[in-house]
Write a protein that holds these residues in place. Structure first.
Motif, short mmCIF file in Angstrom:
data_model
loop_
_atom_site.label_atom_id
_atom_site.label_comp_id
_atom_site.label_asym_id
_atom_site.label_seq_id
_atom_site.Cartn_x
_atom_site.Cartn_y
_atom_site.Cartn_z
N THR A 1 0.82 -1.21 0.00
CA THR A 1 0.00 0.00 0.00
C THR A 1 0.86 1.26 0.00
OG1 THR A 1 -1.77 -1.13 1.18
CG2 THR A 1 -1.77 1.27 1.27
N VAL A 2 1.88 1.28 0.86
CA VAL A 2 2.71 2.48 1.00
C VAL A 2 3.69 2.60 -0.16
CG1 VAL A 2 4.40 3.63 2.48
CG2 VAL A 2 2.44 2.46 3.49
N PHE A 3 4.20 1.46 -0.64
CA PHE A 3 5.13 1.45 -1.76
C PHE A 3 4.53 0.61 -2.88
CE2 PHE A 3 7.70 2.44 1.91
CZ PHE A 3 8.55 3.43 1.44
N PRO A 4 3.59 1.19 -3.65
CA PRO A 4 2.94 0.41 -4.71
C PRO A 4 3.91 0.15 -5.87
CG PRO A 4 2.21 2.69 -4.76
CD PRO A 4 3.06 2.55 -3.55
N VAL A 5 4.41 -1.06 -5.93
CA VAL A 5 5.38 -1.47 -6.95
C VAL A 5 4.76 -2.63 -7.72
CG1 VAL A 5 7.71 -2.30 -7.40
CG2 VAL A 5 7.28 -0.77 -5.46
N PRO A 6 4.23 -2.40 -8.91
CA PRO A 6 3.56 -3.48 -9.64
C PRO A 6 4.45 -4.70 -9.86
CG PRO A 6 3.11 -1.34 -10.66
CD PRO A 6 4.17 -1.11 -9.62
N SER A 7 5.75 -4.50 -10.01
CA SER A 7 6.64 -5.62 -10.32
C SER A 7 7.35 -6.17 -9.08
CB SER A 7 7.69 -5.17 -11.33
OG SER A 7 8.41 -4.03 -10.85
N ALA B 1 11.10 10.60 -10.47
CA ALA B 1 10.64 9.22 -10.32
C ALA B 1 11.30 8.59 -9.10
CB ALA B 1 10.96 8.43 -11.57
N ALA B 2 10.72 7.52 -8.61
CA ALA B 2 11.25 6.82 -7.44
C ALA B 2 11.15 5.32 -7.66
CB ALA B 2 10.49 7.22 -6.18
N ALA B 3 12.00 4.59 -6.95
CA ALA B 3 12.04 3.14 -7.09
C ALA B 3 12.50 2.53 -5.78
CB ALA B 3 12.99 2.74 -8.23
N VAL B 4 12.31 1.22 -5.66
CA VAL B 4 12.77 0.50 -4.48
C VAL B 4 13.60 -0.71 -4.90
CG1 VAL B 4 10.79 1.20 -3.07
CG2 VAL B 4 10.72 -0.99 -4.29
N ASP B 5 14.52 -1.09 -4.01
CA ASP B 5 15.18 -2.39 -4.07
C ASP B 5 14.57 -3.25 -2.98
OD1 ASP B 5 16.84 -1.36 -6.01
OD2 ASP B 5 18.60 -1.22 -4.73
N VAL B 6 14.41 -4.53 -3.23
CA VAL B 6 13.86 -5.46 -2.26
C VAL B 6 14.90 -6.54 -1.97
CG1 VAL B 6 11.98 -7.07 -1.72
CG2 VAL B 6 11.52 -5.03 -3.09
N HIS B 7 15.12 -6.82 -0.69
CA HIS B 7 16.13 -7.79 -0.27
C HIS B 7 15.48 -8.90 0.56
CE1 HIS B 7 18.96 -4.63 -1.40
NE2 HIS B 7 18.33 -3.82 -0.58
N GLU B 8 15.93 -10.12 0.35
CA GLU B 8 15.50 -11.26 1.14
C GLU B 8 16.68 -11.71 2.00
OE1 GLU B 8 13.39 -15.65 0.59
OE2 GLU B 8 14.16 -14.57 -1.15
N ARG C 1 15.77 -1.52 -8.33
CA ARG C 1 15.22 -0.29 -8.91
C ARG C 1 13.85 -0.54 -9.54
NH1 ARG C 1 19.30 0.67 -6.46
NH2 ARG C 1 20.79 2.36 -6.88
N LEU C 2 12.97 -1.11 -8.73
CA LEU C 2 11.60 -1.37 -9.18
C LEU C 2 10.82 -0.07 -9.11
CD1 LEU C 2 11.02 -4.69 -7.18
CD2 LEU C 2 11.80 -4.44 -9.55
N PRO C 3 10.28 0.41 -10.20
CA PRO C 3 9.61 1.73 -10.19
C PRO C 3 8.30 1.72 -9.43
CG PRO C 3 9.36 0.68 -12.34
CD PRO C 3 10.30 -0.20 -11.55
N LEU C 4 8.09 2.79 -8.65
CA LEU C 4 6.83 2.97 -7.96
C LEU C 4 5.76 3.36 -8.96
CD1 LEU C 4 7.94 4.94 -4.78
CD2 LEU C 4 7.38 2.53 -4.95
N ALA C 5 4.54 2.89 -8.70
CA ALA C 5 3.43 3.20 -9.59
C ALA C 5 3.05 4.67 -9.47
CB ALA C 5 2.25 2.33 -9.25
#
Length: 219
Positions: A148-154, A187-194, A215-219
């Motif tokens: 919800t806070v970081f809507p990243v479709p991918s 534009a903004a993006a996130v990295d996701v780590h496991e 660098r997954l782009p935010l919607a």
């Protein structure tokens, strides 16, 4: 906030080369420091580890030189010397407390915030952030909140932290974290780590971090 010990810790363990405090301002709630190289703001950290009974104080220090913003975490226990939480060796040693007198999610939060970036050999994990207003990393506690806070479709699938303890005292902690990046044209993006962390009370913890989204782009 004990401002004197914060300054002492920064001068002893964080500052580089001939970096020295040349001006301070503020007070116990928010301490500002200036060196020839950086400006810093130190404040009590709103991190879960600060609520553990053996912890006296945890301080978040955000340093910036206009182009680079980095965050340091200082932990002062009720007994013993203070430590810099950006140190991988310190975090590994702190793992002995996980499941004993340190909540696993509080430990995961520290790794997510301070160790999501690169760690030079033998050095600190330099926790860089997009701006001074953004943390360098977030622990994913609730997947729905993250989406919800970081809507990243991918974005890849993520889950809440899980902790598995065994009869011999060994344990495994599994969680996801993400960080935030500003790109061109606002534009903004996130990295996701496991992450997977293992440990036991007899020795230091160890962890692996796998970047599952870059660098997954935010919607």
């Amino acid at each position: 906030m004990d401002t004197r010990r914060v300054i002492d810790m920064l001068e002893r363990a964080v500052f580089t080369g001939d970096e020295r405090v040349r001006r301070t301002f503020g007070g116990p709630a928010l301490l500002g420091l200036e060196t020839a190289q950086m400006g810093y703001e130190a404040r009590p950290a709103d991190w879960a580890v600060a609520r553990e009974s053996w912890v006296d104080e945890v301080i978040e220090v955000v340093g910036t030189n206009g182009a680079v913003t980095t965050t340091f975490g200082l932990l002062f226990p009720r007994a013993g010397e203070g430590v810099v939480l950006n140190s991988p060796a310190t975090m590994a040693a702190l793992g002995r407390r996980v499941g004993v007198d340190l909540d696993p999610v509080a430990y995961a939060e520290l790794l997510a915030i301070l160790h999501s970036g690169a760690t030079p050999d033998g050095g600190f994990g330099y926790a860089f952030s997009a701006t001074p207003a953004f943390p360098p990393g977030w622990l994913v506690r609730d997947p729905d909140h993250f989406r919800t806070v970081f809507p990243v479709p991918s974005a890849p699938p993520v889950g809440p932290p899980t902790f598995s303890g065994r009869a011999d005292g060994s344990w495994t902690l599994h969680f996801w974290s993400h960080d935030y990046h500003l790109l061109e044209a606002l534009a903004a993006a996130v990295d996701v780590h496991e992450w997977e962390v293992t440990g036991d009370p007899a020795g230091p913890a160890s962890w692996s971090r796998r970047t599952v989204g870059t660098r997954l782009p935010l919607a």
